[in-house]
Motif scaffolding. Structure first.
Motif, PDB file in Angstrom:
ATOM      1  N   ARG A  97       1.000  -1.131   0.007  1.00 54.20           N
ATOM      2  CA  ARG A  97       0.069   0.069  -0.023  1.00 54.20           C
ATOM      3  C   ARG A  97       0.729   1.325  -0.218  1.00 54.20           C
ATOM      4  O   ARG A  97       1.893   1.110   0.362  1.00 54.20           O
ATOM      5  N   GLY A  98       0.167   2.413  -0.185  1.00 51.28           N
ATOM      6  CA  GLY A  98       1.139   3.631  -0.334  1.00 51.28           C
ATOM      7  C   GLY A  98       1.695   3.853   0.924  1.00 51.28           C
ATOM      8  O   GLY A  98       2.836   4.288   1.170  1.00 51.28           O
ATOM      9  N   LEU A 128      -4.171   7.984  -1.191  1.00 62.47           N
ATOM     10  CA  LEU A 128      -3.226   6.820  -1.651  1.00 62.47           C
ATOM     11  C   LEU A 128      -2.675   6.058  -0.721  1.00 62.47           C
ATOM     12  O   LEU A 128      -1.992   4.948  -0.918  1.00 62.47           O
ATOM     13  N   LEU A 129      -2.729   6.419   0.541  1.00 59.62           N
ATOM     14  CA  LEU A 129      -2.003   5.621   1.602  1.00 59.62           C
ATOM     15  C   LEU A 129      -2.660   4.279   1.791  1.00 59.62           C
ATOM     16  O   LEU A 129      -1.669   3.514   2.131  1.00 59.62           O
ATOM     17  N   ASP A 130      -3.934   4.006   1.689  1.00 62.59           N
ATOM     18  CA  ASP A 130      -4.280   2.681   1.887  1.00 62.59           C
ATOM     19  C   ASP A 130      -4.675   2.143   0.637  1.00 62.59           C
ATOM     20  O   ASP A 130      -5.331   0.967   0.683  1.00 62.59           O
ATOM     21  N   ARG A 131      -4.328   2.488  -0.336  1.00 64.51           N
ATOM     22  CA  ARG A 131      -4.532   1.974  -1.485  1.00 64.51           C
ATOM     23  C   ARG A 131      -3.408   0.931  -2.037  1.00 64.51           C
ATOM     24  O   ARG A 131      -2.125   1.379  -1.795  1.00 64.51           O
ATOM     25  N   CYS A 136      -3.214   1.191  -8.634  1.00 59.63           N
ATOM     26  CA  CYS A 136      -2.947   2.495  -8.812  1.00 59.63           C
ATOM     27  C   CYS A 136      -2.739   2.844 -10.342  1.00 59.63           C
ATOM     28  O   CYS A 136      -2.155   2.088 -11.015  1.00 59.63           O
ATOM     29  N   SER A 137      -3.265   4.289 -10.864  1.00 63.40           N
ATOM     30  CA  SER A 137      -3.059   4.636 -12.036  1.00 63.40           C
ATOM     31  C   SER A 137      -1.509   5.064 -12.285  1.00 63.40           C
ATOM     32  O   SER A 137      -0.911   4.938 -11.360  1.00 63.40           O
ATOM     33  N   ALA A 138      -1.074   5.473 -13.558  1.00 60.96           N
ATOM     34  CA  ALA A 138       0.066   6.009 -13.794  1.00 60.96           C
ATOM     35  C   ALA A 138       0.228   7.325 -12.996  1.00 60.96           C
ATOM     36  O   ALA A 138       1.589   7.552 -12.227  1.00 60.96           O
TER      37      ALA A 138
END
Length: 245
Positions: A97-98, A128-131, A136-138
């Motif tokens: 994750r992030g 983004l931290l928990d993704r 994730c996309s570019a």
């Protein structure tokens, strides 16, 4: 750079090889501490290779590399320790994750976020931290790689095309935030395709072609370019075309 000042980075006659083929040849480059230095050039001109070598991700094949006055041409590990560096987004591990990524760099999440400061909201890290990185996309990956470059708290940061994949608002805000960091003492080295950023934000720069330096850009030149950006862009494009030819 002021007389007597020790450069943050000083390269003298360096060369870099990839796959046994020279990609950077006889390059000289000096970066003043507390400045923003921009590298420009066409694809394949050697920008990424020289940045990766400075940061210890590639070896130098020859020359001198002094960081803060210390010769480190043969010490890749120490060079790697001296720089904040953004890895290519496509190489980030999908299974993290992030927040895991930032913790790997900083040791813990709170330290990472403290070091990022105002960059965190600009990069949209709260989403983004928990993704999972694999989801994730570019553009999201680009934001995470930029965050890792600052999460370690190094005084010198190297970014390769930092504005790739970012939307116009994020690009504008990030450029302003980076300039503010430099004004506060950060030394920043970036490869750029955006001649507007080179003219408006950088303190000095260098144009590369075929692995060689073909044009040095000092602060006076860039300040004049900022006053007449269209003329500067035309001059630079003409120089790039002639260098590639």
């Amino acid at each position: 750079m002021a007389a007597g000042m020790i450069p943050a980075v000083e390269l003298l006659g360096v060369s870099v090889e990839r796959g046994g083929r020279p990609v950077v040849r006889g390059l000289d480059m000096r970066v003043a501490p507390g400045s923003w230095f921009g590298l420009v050039g066409a694809n394949g001109s050697g920008k990424t290779s020289i940045l990766r070598a400075i940061c210890g991700r590639l070896p130098f094949a020859g020359g001198s590399c002094r960081l803060g006055g210390t010769e480190l041409i043969d010490d890749r590990l120490e060079r790697a320790r001296r720089f904040g560096f953004a890895p290519p987004g496509e190489r980030l591990p999908d299974a993290l994750r992030g927040r895991d990524l930032l913790e790997l760099v900083a040791g813990d999440g709170a330290t990472a976020m403290a070091r990022l400061g105002g960059l965190a909201p600009i990069l949209g890290l709260d989403t983004l931290l928990d993704r999972w990185i694999g989801d994730c996309s570019a553009g999201m990956r680009q934001r995470l790689t930029l965050a890792t470059a600052f999460a370690g708290g190094e005084a010198v940061v190297v970014l390769d095309e930092p504005f790739n994949w970012l939307d116009p608002v994020a690009t504008f805000d990030l450029r302003a935030a980076l300039r503010a960091r430099v004004d506060q003492g950060l030394t920043l080295i970036t490869a750029l395709h955006d001649l507007g950023t080179l003219a408006a934000a950088c303190d000095a720069g260098l144009m590369l072609a075929d692995g060689r330096a073909v044009l040095a850009l000092d602060q006076a030149t860039l300040r004049a370019a900022a006053r007449e950006p269209a003329a500067f862009e035309r001059q630079m494009i003409d120089r790039l075309r002639s260098a590639d030819g």
